[in-house]
Scaffold this motif. Structure first.
Motif, PDB file in Angstrom:
ATOM      1  N   UNK A   1       0.833  -1.202   0.000  1.00 41.83           N
ATOM      2  CA  UNK A   1       0.000   0.000   0.000  1.00 41.83           C
ATOM      3  C   UNK A   1       0.871   1.258   0.000  1.00 41.83           C
ATOM      4  N   UNK A   2       1.957   1.230   0.781  1.00 45.58           N
ATOM      5  CA  UNK A   2       2.856   2.377   0.823  1.00 45.58           C
ATOM      6  C   UNK A   2       3.491   2.581  -0.554  1.00 45.58           C
ATOM      7  N   UNK A   3       3.939   1.488  -1.145  1.00 41.13           N
ATOM      8  CA  UNK A   3       4.558   1.585  -2.472  1.00 41.13           C
ATOM      9  C   UNK A   3       3.556   2.137  -3.477  1.00 41.13           C
ATOM     10  N   UNK A   4       2.315   1.635  -3.438  1.00 42.36           N
ATOM     11  CA  UNK A   4       1.301   2.086  -4.392  1.00 42.36           C
ATOM     12  C   UNK A   4       1.034   3.578  -4.246  1.00 42.36           C
ATOM     13  N   UNK A   5       1.008   4.039  -2.989  1.00 46.56           N
ATOM     14  CA  UNK A   5       0.779   5.465  -2.741  1.00 46.56           C
ATOM     15  C   UNK A   5       1.931   6.298  -3.308  1.00 46.56           C
ATOM     16  N   UNK A   6       3.162   5.900  -3.030  1.00 45.65           N
ATOM     17  CA  UNK A   6       4.313   6.648  -3.520  1.00 45.65           C
ATOM     18  C   UNK A   6       4.376   6.615  -5.051  1.00 45.65           C
ATOM     19  N   UNK A   7       4.060   5.478  -5.630  1.00 44.15           N
ATOM     20  CA  UNK A   7       4.106   5.369  -7.085  1.00 44.15           C
ATOM     21  C   UNK A   7       3.053   6.261  -7.723  1.00 44.15           C
ATOM     22  N   UNK A   8       1.875   6.345  -7.093  1.00 42.83           N
ATOM     23  CA  UNK A   8       0.827   7.218  -7.613  1.00 42.83           C
ATOM     24  C   UNK A   8       1.289   8.672  -7.611  1.00 42.83           C
ATOM     25  N   UNK A  10       4.530   9.696  -7.680  1.00 44.33           N
ATOM     26  CA  UNK A  10       5.625   9.828  -8.622  1.00 44.33           C
ATOM     27  C   UNK A  10       5.136   9.780 -10.068  1.00 44.33           C
ATOM     28  N   UNK A  11       4.050   9.080 -10.329  1.00 45.78           N
ATOM     29  CA  UNK A  11       3.523   8.981 -11.686  1.00 45.78           C
ATOM     30  C   UNK A  11       3.066  10.325 -12.220  1.00 45.78           C
ATOM     31  N   UNK A  12       2.708  11.265 -11.322  1.00 40.87           N
ATOM     32  CA  UNK A  12       2.258  12.583 -11.754  1.00 40.87           C
ATOM     33  C   UNK A  12       3.432  13.527 -11.985  1.00 40.87           C
ATOM     34  N   UNK A 188       1.952  19.785  -9.132  1.00 43.53           N
ATOM     35  CA  UNK A 188       0.827  19.260  -8.365  1.00 43.53           C
ATOM     36  C   UNK A 188      -0.251  20.321  -8.144  1.00 43.53           C
ATOM     37  N   UNK A 189       0.051  21.583  -8.448  1.00 45.05           N
ATOM     38  CA  UNK A 189      -0.911  22.657  -8.227  1.00 45.05           C
ATOM     39  C   UNK A 189      -2.060  22.600  -9.218  1.00 45.05           C
ATOM     40  N   UNK A 190      -3.236  23.024  -8.764  1.00 46.34           N
ATOM     41  CA  UNK A 190      -4.432  22.967  -9.602  1.00 46.34           C
ATOM     42  C   UNK A 190      -4.486  24.116 -10.597  1.00 46.34           C
ATOM     43  N   UNK A 191      -3.838  25.247 -10.281  1.00 45.95           N
ATOM     44  CA  UNK A 191      -3.930  26.408 -11.154  1.00 45.95           C
ATOM     45  C   UNK A 191      -2.578  26.745 -11.775  1.00 45.95           C
ATOM     46  N   UNK A 226      11.577  11.676  -1.926  1.00 47.15           N
ATOM     47  CA  UNK A 226      10.272  11.027  -1.769  1.00 47.15           C
ATOM     48  C   UNK A 226       9.410  11.808  -0.794  1.00 47.15           C
ATOM     49  N   UNK A 227      10.037  12.267   0.306  1.00 47.98           N
ATOM     50  CA  UNK A 227       9.288  13.079   1.283  1.00 47.98           C
ATOM     51  C   UNK A 227       8.853  14.395   0.646  1.00 47.98           C
ATOM     52  N   UNK A 228       9.725  15.021  -0.127  1.00 46.44           N
ATOM     53  CA  UNK A 228       9.393  16.273  -0.807  1.00 46.44           C
ATOM     54  C   UNK A 228       8.170  16.091  -1.689  1.00 46.44           C
ATOM     55  N   UNK A 229       8.167  15.039  -2.510  1.00 49.69           N
ATOM     56  CA  UNK A 229       7.044  14.795  -3.409  1.00 49.69           C
ATOM     57  C   UNK A 229       5.750  14.572  -2.642  1.00 49.69           C
ATOM     58  N   UNK A 230       5.860  13.847  -1.534  1.00 48.21           N
ATOM     59  CA  UNK A 230       4.670  13.610  -0.705  1.00 48.21           C
ATOM     60  C   UNK A 230       4.113  14.921  -0.175  1.00 48.21           C
ATOM     61  N   UNK A 231       4.972  15.784   0.372  1.00 51.86           N
ATOM     62  CA  UNK A 231       4.510  17.047   0.947  1.00 51.86           C
ATOM     63  C   UNK A 231       3.901  17.948  -0.118  1.00 51.86           C
ATOM     64  N   UNK A 232       4.555  18.068  -1.257  1.00 49.12           N
ATOM     65  CA  UNK A 232       4.025  18.912  -2.323  1.00 49.12           C
ATOM     66  C   UNK A 232       2.695  18.384  -2.849  1.00 49.12           C
ATOM     67  N   UNK A 233       2.604  17.068  -2.990  1.00 56.07           N
ATOM     68  CA  UNK A 233       1.368  16.462  -3.481  1.00 56.07           C
ATOM     69  C   UNK A 233       0.226  16.692  -2.501  1.00 56.07           C
ATOM     70  N   UNK A 234       0.490  16.472  -1.222  1.00 53.47           N
ATOM     71  CA  UNK A 234      -0.560  16.654  -0.205  1.00 53.47           C
ATOM     72  C   UNK A 234      -1.051  18.097  -0.163  1.00 53.47           C
ATOM     73  N   UNK A 235      -0.138  19.060  -0.346  1.00 49.88           N
ATOM     74  CA  UNK A 235      -0.502  20.473  -0.269  1.00 49.88           C
ATOM     75  C   UNK A 235      -0.977  21.023  -1.607  1.00 49.88           C
TER      76      UNK A 235
END
Length: 461
Positions: A1-8, A10-12, A188-191, A226-235
């Motif tokens: 599950x962790x891998x799937x989340x990170x891959x999702x 990274x895929x963006x 990752x930003x919407x605008x 990996x942590x950077x991508x997670x934080x940017x994606x979440x925000x």
């Protein structure tokens, strides 16, 4: 599950960037990493844990002392994420001690002060939670810390470490330029374009960085990426990840001469920092400098600069925009979003904006073009110091010598061009456990005192 989340996540992201981050396809010099620079020495466990505790105690005691009014009964601990990387948000119950929710009593915090009132309780509690979380993280990962597992990134093989080292060595001698292969867009930003202040506000006038968000990341630290991508994606934030200058790849004093970088004359640290400049501190300063130069070359009015151990607090983007608008009446060119204060704030500007005292950390700040241009045109790389201390002295802080007894001497060489503000409480903190991954402190064998390097590279001489 962790891998799937990170891959999702990274895929963006741009796929060539991911390949570059892990396999570093930059042009490589022929020779491999010298054995003398490999990271395989381990410290005694008790000395290591004692050292980490002392770092924690020193950093928290700074904030506690600066606060003056800390009320331990108001602290509400918060559970960590399973990864130990918790967004550390203070309890709302600590506010409301004054009309603005931020107590100030106007007391000086040291003899013959140049300024300094108490810190707000939310800032103090946020730091307390961070340091408590760090201690808990170390305890939960004792074997990993004890064996210095953090010295090497487990996402890289030995062959990849050699490859990354050689690529970073090549990157070093392209400084201060940032080549296209060293900048990686993460959208990752919407605008588009990105905007933090409200649509009715003048973004440029308020210092809104827009799309100019830069994250400094060492290629040999893909776990931090990996942590950077997670934080940017979440925000939901778009950014440009910039390959950092790696202090590990300096092999001689000659490298510094070739690049035209040097410390302040007679630099010997001060009583509250390391006695000599480390390779990590030099790489940190040079990495930030590359972005300042990029701003000047591309006429970027303001930029948000993040280091790769950042942890964004709740509702970061919305609050960031609000706080920029809150500071609209102030003439600033540096805005700390994350900091570690050594004294109380000099002035309360508004509910969430202060004029800070002597401040540590450069984990997150907004810098405007006039400050970046002043640093570049004055060639500050020729007389440098650890960046957070450099910023404080450039703001005119520390001249009462309460924290840095060398500040007056340093101020002879450091241009006083910064007009600094800070958000309170911080919108960014280092994530829990990131302290043990520090490349600026002397926690790992790869980090060296620059003075200890040979005059010339013995393998090239």
């Amino acid at each position: 599950a962790i891998f799937a989340q990170e891959w999702a996540i990274w895929n963006q992201t741009d796929r060539s960037f991911l390949h570059h981050a892990l396999h570093c396809r930059s042009e490589l010099p022929a020779r491999p990493m010298p054995d003398s620079l490999r990271l395989w020495r381990f410290a005694e466990s008790r000395l290591l844990i004692l050292g980490l505790f002392l770092v924690w105690f020193d950093s928290f005691s700074r904030c506690w002392w600066a606060a003056g009014h800390l009320n331990s009964s108001s602290f509400v601990p918060s559970a960590l994420r399973s990864s130990g990387q918790k967004s550390l948000v203070p309890s709302r119950s600590t506010a409301g001690q004054s009309a603005s929710g931020i107590p100030r009593n106007g007391r000086a915090l040291h003899n013959e002060p140049t300024g300094g009132t108490d810190l707000d309780v939310n800032t103090v509690d946020l730091h307390r939670m961070y340091h408590d979380a760090t201690v808990e993280y170390v305890a939960q990962n004792f074997d990993w810390v004890n064996e210095k597992g953090y010295a090497l990134d487990v996402l890289l093989s030995d062959a990849e470490r050699d490859q990354v080292w050689r690529a970073s060595r090549a990157r070093l001698f392209q400084w201060p330029s940032i080549e296209p292969q060293h900048m990686h867009d993460v959208r990752f930003g919407a605008q588009r374009p990105q905007r933090f202040v409200s649509r009715s506000a003048d973004a440029a006038e308020l210092g809104d960085p827009g799309d100019n968000v830069f994250v400094i990341n060492l290629p040999r630290r893909p776990s931090k990426l990996r942590h950077v991508l997670h934080e940017l994606h979440e925000a939901g934030i778009s950014a440009t990840v910039v390959d950092a200058i790696d202090g590990d790849v300096f092999t001689s004093q000659e490298d510094m001469t070739r690049l035209g970088v040097s410390t302040l004359p007679g630099y010997c640290g001060h009583q509250n920092t390391l006695p000599y400049l480390t390779s990590g501190q030099l790489g940190c300063f040079m990495s930030h400098f590359t972005i300042w130069q990029h701003m000047v070359e591309n006429n970027i009015e303001s930029a948000l600069i993040l280091e790769d151990d950042f942890d964004l607090q709740e509702n970061f983007a919305q609050r960031f925009g609000q706080y920029l608008e809150e500071a609209s009446a102030e003439d600033w060119n540096l805005l700390y979003l994350g900091r570690s204060p050594t004294e109380g704030d000099w002035r309360m500007v508004s509910e969430h904006i202060v004029e800070p005292g002597y401040t540590l950390w450069t984990v997150a700040y907004v810098i405007k073009l006039d400050a970046a241009r002043a640093f570049v045109e004055r060639h500050v790389e020729k007389e440098l110091a650890p960046l957070d201390h450099y910023f404080s002295v450039a703001m005119g802080r520390g001249l009462d010598l309460h924290w840095n007894e060398q500040a007056i001497e340093w101020a002879k060489y450091i241009p006083g061009i910064l007009r600094g503000l800070a958000v309170t409480p911080p919108l960014v903190m280092p994530y829990a456990g990131s302290m043990v991954l520090s490349d600026t402190a002397m926690l790992r064998s790869g980090t060296k005192y620059m003075k200890d390097l040979p005059a010339t590279d013995p393998e090239e001489g």
